[in-house]
Enzyme design. Structure first.
Site, PDB file in Angstrom:
ATOM      1  N   GLU A  83     -39.955  -8.236  42.669  1.00  0.00           N
ATOM      2  CA  GLU A  83     -40.210  -7.567  44.122  1.00  0.00           C
ATOM      3  C   GLU A  83     -40.568  -6.039  43.957  1.00  0.00           C
ATOM      4  O   GLU A  83     -39.661  -5.293  43.384  1.00  0.00           O
ATOM      5  CB  GLU A  83     -39.079  -7.810  44.948  1.00  0.00           C
ATOM      6  CG  GLU A  83     -39.116  -7.128  46.366  1.00  0.00           C
ATOM      7  CD  GLU A  83     -38.175  -7.591  47.445  1.00  0.00           C
ATOM      8  OE1 GLU A  83     -37.112  -8.431  47.023  1.00  0.00           O
ATOM      9  OE2 GLU A  83     -38.271  -6.954  48.672  1.00  0.00           O
ATOM     10  N   LYS A 261     -28.677  -8.465  51.150  1.00  0.00           N
ATOM     11  CA  LYS A 261     -30.228  -9.095  50.690  1.00  0.00           C
ATOM     12  C   LYS A 261     -30.461  -7.914  49.596  1.00  0.00           C
ATOM     13  O   LYS A 261     -30.665  -8.205  48.665  1.00  0.00           O
ATOM     14  CB  LYS A 261     -31.162  -9.820  51.435  1.00  0.00           C
ATOM     15  CG  LYS A 261     -32.090 -10.530  50.721  1.00  0.00           C
ATOM     16  CD  LYS A 261     -33.274  -9.483  50.272  1.00  0.00           C
ATOM     17  CE  LYS A 261     -34.438 -10.409  49.512  1.00  0.00           C
ATOM     18  NZ  LYS A 261     -35.361  -9.390  48.923  1.00  0.00           N
ATOM     19  N   ASP A 277     -25.601 -14.906  35.225  1.00  0.00           N
ATOM     20  CA  ASP A 277     -25.860 -15.861  36.096  1.00  0.00           C
ATOM     21  C   ASP A 277     -25.834 -15.396  37.351  1.00  0.00           C
ATOM     22  O   ASP A 277     -24.995 -14.999  37.854  1.00  0.00           O
ATOM     23  CB  ASP A 277     -24.641 -16.921  36.046  1.00  0.00           C
ATOM     24  CG  ASP A 277     -24.755 -18.049  36.847  1.00  0.00           C
ATOM     25  OD1 ASP A 277     -25.482 -18.136  37.831  1.00  0.00           O
ATOM     26  OD2 ASP A 277     -24.203 -19.086  36.467  1.00  0.00           O
ATOM     27  N   HIS A 375     -43.354   0.397  50.487  1.00  0.00           N
ATOM     28  CA  HIS A 375     -43.547  -0.898  50.057  1.00  0.00           C
ATOM     29  C   HIS A 375     -45.179  -0.764  49.882  1.00  0.00           C
ATOM     30  O   HIS A 375     -45.601  -1.893  49.045  1.00  0.00           O
ATOM     31  CB  HIS A 375     -43.125  -1.949  50.875  1.00  0.00           C
ATOM     32  CG  HIS A 375     -41.965  -2.577  50.690  1.00  0.00           C
ATOM     33  ND1 HIS A 375     -41.587  -3.472  49.957  1.00  0.00           N
ATOM     34  CD2 HIS A 375     -40.716  -2.634  51.305  1.00  0.00           C
ATOM     35  CE1 HIS A 375     -40.380  -3.694  49.737  1.00  0.00           C
ATOM     36  NE2 HIS A 375     -39.924  -3.228  50.738  1.00  0.00           N
TER      37      HIS A 375
HETATM   38  P1  NAD Z   1     -18.954 -19.541  26.883  1.00  0.00           P
HETATM   39  O1  NAD Z   1     -18.058 -20.645  27.012  1.00  0.00           O
HETATM   40  O2  NAD Z   1     -20.176 -19.584  26.539  1.00  0.00           O
HETATM   41  O3  NAD Z   1     -18.438 -18.289  26.154  1.00  0.00           O
HETATM   42  C1  NAD Z   1     -17.202 -17.821  26.482  1.00  0.00           C
HETATM   43  C2  NAD Z   1     -16.051 -17.900  25.193  1.00  0.00           C
HETATM   44  O4  NAD Z   1     -16.553 -17.274  24.074  1.00  0.00           O
HETATM   45  C3  NAD Z   1     -14.555 -17.602  25.404  1.00  0.00           C
HETATM   46  O5  NAD Z   1     -14.058 -18.621  26.025  1.00  0.00           O
HETATM   47  C4  NAD Z   1     -14.238 -17.185  23.866  1.00  0.00           C
HETATM   48  O6  NAD Z   1     -13.767 -18.503  23.416  1.00  0.00           O
HETATM   49  C5  NAD Z   1     -15.462 -16.738  23.419  1.00  0.00           C
HETATM   50  N1  NAD Z   1     -15.485 -15.194  22.994  1.00  0.00           N
HETATM   51  C6  NAD Z   1     -15.942 -14.751  22.214  1.00  0.00           C
HETATM   52  N2  NAD Z   1     -15.883 -13.453  22.435  1.00  0.00           N
HETATM   53  C7  NAD Z   1     -15.386 -13.027  23.512  1.00  0.00           C
HETATM   54  C8  NAD Z   1     -15.082 -11.922  23.904  1.00  0.00           C
HETATM   55  N3  NAD Z   1     -15.361 -10.800  23.694  1.00  0.00           N
HETATM   56  N4  NAD Z   1     -14.586 -11.949  25.250  1.00  0.00           N
HETATM   57  C9  NAD Z   1     -14.206 -13.298  26.060  1.00  0.00           C
HETATM   58  N5  NAD Z   1     -14.687 -14.323  25.213  1.00  0.00           N
HETATM   59  C10 NAD Z   1     -14.971 -14.497  23.926  1.00  0.00           C
HETATM   60  O7  NAD Z   1     -19.446 -18.811  28.208  1.00  0.00           O
HETATM   61  P2  NAD Z   1     -18.562 -18.702  29.678  1.00  0.00           P
HETATM   62  O8  NAD Z   1     -18.459 -17.129  30.093  1.00  0.00           O
HETATM   63  O9  NAD Z   1     -17.130 -19.341  29.669  1.00  0.00           O
HETATM   64  O10 NAD Z   1     -19.502 -19.457  30.584  1.00  0.00           O
HETATM   65  C11 NAD Z   1     -20.860 -18.719  31.200  1.00  0.00           C
HETATM   66  C12 NAD Z   1     -21.741 -19.795  31.456  1.00  0.00           C
HETATM   67  O11 NAD Z   1     -21.228 -20.690  32.259  1.00  0.00           O
HETATM   68  C13 NAD Z   1     -23.003 -19.278  32.079  1.00  0.00           C
HETATM   69  O12 NAD Z   1     -23.989 -19.411  31.526  1.00  0.00           O
HETATM   70  C14 NAD Z   1     -22.851 -19.731  33.506  1.00  0.00           C
HETATM   71  O13 NAD Z   1     -24.202 -19.879  33.995  1.00  0.00           O
HETATM   72  C15 NAD Z   1     -22.353 -21.124  33.321  1.00  0.00           C
HETATM   73  N6  NAD Z   1     -21.533 -21.880  34.456  1.00  0.00           N
HETATM   74  C16 NAD Z   1     -21.371 -21.206  35.794  1.00  0.00           C
HETATM   75  C17 NAD Z   1     -20.583 -22.176  36.544  1.00  0.00           C
HETATM   76  C18 NAD Z   1     -20.444 -21.714  37.821  1.00  0.00           C
HETATM   77  O14 NAD Z   1     -20.789 -20.502  38.023  1.00  0.00           O
HETATM   78  N7  NAD Z   1     -20.234 -22.225  38.778  1.00  0.00           N
HETATM   79  C19 NAD Z   1     -20.240 -23.538  36.410  1.00  0.00           C
HETATM   80  C20 NAD Z   1     -20.465 -23.871  35.222  1.00  0.00           C
HETATM   81  C21 NAD Z   1     -21.141 -23.201  33.890  1.00  0.00           C
END
Ligand code: NAD
Length: 422
Positions: A83, A261, A277, A375
């Site tokens: 945008e 928005k 996300d 715009h």
């Molecule tokens: P992830 O599980 O890939 O990574 C997180 C893990 O990385 C932690 O659990 C930990 O074990 C490790 N880690 C390593 N270094 C770390 C640090 N410095 N701090 C914290 N953890 C560290 O990712 P996530 O953040 O658990 O999940 C994010 C993803 O989940 C996004 O892609 C999102 O789109 C997706 N998701 C979102 C939803 C929702 O929003 N409703 C639902 C399901 C999945």
């Protein structure tokens, strides 16, 4: 031949093979296939691992907003958006409060909530207490799920249980409160909720269905504030116009939707640029904006004791530096480097400041010259391109549209035809 969307083995094909199948289905020409197959700065093999059934990538412009000073530090803001005027809005807002110190920010914590839904619980009030009695066992189970997170200072923080009246009867909802540090944390907390589900069934005597995080991340609130000196923004009338625009949004959901928005124009652009996300942050923002029961403004504007304009924002900001695409997408990694952030906390705080900056500029434009003037230059270029203008023609057609005061595709086509005939 009738077209069929039943394409056997589509998910097992390589991206190029899928693209060929889609091209045949849709009648794409060679040029379209070539462009779709050009995955730009995201390796095709990596794209194919991030989501399912990949055929290509979708490039969105990446701009950088200047003039932002946040917590005493100058920051360049990478923003991915299709945008026009979004990046310029942040630059303008940043410039107008730069001399006055820019933005001050904070974060309430890097804490997420996972929900476990239990139904058919005979004695929900007592079952609620039975769950709370198990705090130590719940902590041990959650922390055992993610020793990496625990080693980084994160992990289980608390458990809460709510008796919820619903159209389908009473439910017992358990909340796991988990510090996910530099991760957004969805996968981390979802795993914990799934692991705990059998125990919840045992303690409550009910049946567990859902086990998933809440995107209303209200333990992860990012806050930003700034003061725009009256003299720096064009005087008292502009200040009062902005405050009146805020009052309008605070009182009216129709206006608040558009107001927010605009806030999200800035926020989602940084969330996307850093590989985070966008839907998670957007869901959290809008749910938070409706927390009183009436959807309202995410920002606030007031007059300071000195007569200046004070703006503030507070909203859930579930973003991370690890997990999802953040670590994998090379552009996201470069954007984090441009921002100079080394913690999810700093990233969340910067994003809140961007949301406030965006909103300030939008309200200022709306309360003064109107949004269309700013715009128009870029919009006219888009219209010129839609009319078929190429190369130098784009600027020339756009300039003619702006000068004529009517930016419309039919006018652009006629200007382009005249240009080519002359
Ligand atoms: P992830 O599980 O890939 O990574 C997180 C893990 O990385 C932690 O659990 C930990 O074990 C490790 N880690 C390593 N270094 C770390 C640090 N410095 N701090 C914290 N953890 C560290 O990712 P996530 O953040 O658990 O999940 C994010 C993803 O989940 C996004 O892609 C999102 O789109 C997706 N998701 C979102 C939803 C929702 O929003 N409703 C639902 C399901 C999945």
């Amino acid at each position: 031949m009738t077209k069929t969307s039943r394409i056997p083995g589509f998910h097992r094909m390589a991206p190029r093979e899928r693209l060929a199948a889609v091209a045949a289905f849709a009648g794409l020409d060679a040029d379209a296939v070539e462009r779709l197959g050009d995955t730009g700065n995201l390796d095709a093999a990596l794209a194919d691992r991030l989501i399912e059934n990949v055929i290509g990538t979708m490039n969105i412009p990446l701009g950088v907003a200047t003039n932002m000073r946040i917590d005493g530090e100058d920051v360049l803001i990478p923003m991915a958006t299709e945008e026009s005027s979004v990046v310029a809005a942040v630059c303008n807002a940043g410039r107008q409060c730069y001399e006055n110190g820019g933005f001050a920010t904070s974060l309430s914590g890097t804490v997420m909530i996972a929900q476990i839904q239990a139904v058919n619980v005979a004695d929900p009030q007592a079952a609620r207490l039975r769950i709370l009695d198990q705090r130590a066992a719940i902590q041990a189970a959650c922390d055992a799920c993610d020793p990496v997170l625990v080693s980084l200072g994160g992990g289980f923080r608390d458990v809460e249980a709510r008796v919820l009246e619903t159209a389908g009867g009473v439910m017992l909802i358990t909340h796991l409160i988990v510090d996910t540090r530099d991760a957004m944390g969805a996968n981390a907390v979802n795993s914990m909720a799934e692991k705990l589900a059998p125990s919840i069934e045992r303690w409550t005597g009910g049946r567990v269905y859902l086990r998933i995080l809440s995107n209303l991340a209200d333990r992860r609130l990012a806050r930003a504030r700034a003061v725009w000196r009256c003299a720096d923004i064009g005087g008292v009338a502009v200040r009062d116009g902005i405050i009146s625009a805020y009052h309008f949004a605070a009182a009216d959901p129709y206006r608040a939707a558009t107001h927010n928005k605009g806030v999200m124009n800035g926020i989602s652009a940084v969330v996307l640029a850093t590989g985070n996300d966008t839907r998670a942050v957007e869901a959290g923002a809008h749910a938070y904006a409706a927390r009183s029961g009436s959807y309202s403004s995410l920002t606030r504007f007031e007059v300071t004791a000195d007569g200046d304009l004070s703006g503030s924002i507070e909203l859930p900001m579930a973003v991370g530096l690890v997990g999802g695409a953040t670590r994998l997408h090379p552009t996201a990694q470069s954007c984090l480097k441009i921002l100079g952030v080394t913690s999810a906390e700093r990233l969340a705080r910067i994003i809140a400041a961007v949301g406030l900056a965006q909103n300030f500029s939008a309200l200022k434009a709306l309360a003064t010259t109107g949004i269309q003037k700013g715009h128009m230059a870029l919009h006219a270029q888009n219209i010129a391109m839609m009319a078929g203008a190429l190369g130098d023609e784009i600027e020339r057609v756009a300039a003619a549209l702006v000068a004529g005061g009517v930016v419309r595709i039919d006018v652009a086509q006629s200007v382009l035809a005249d240009l080519r005939n002359s």
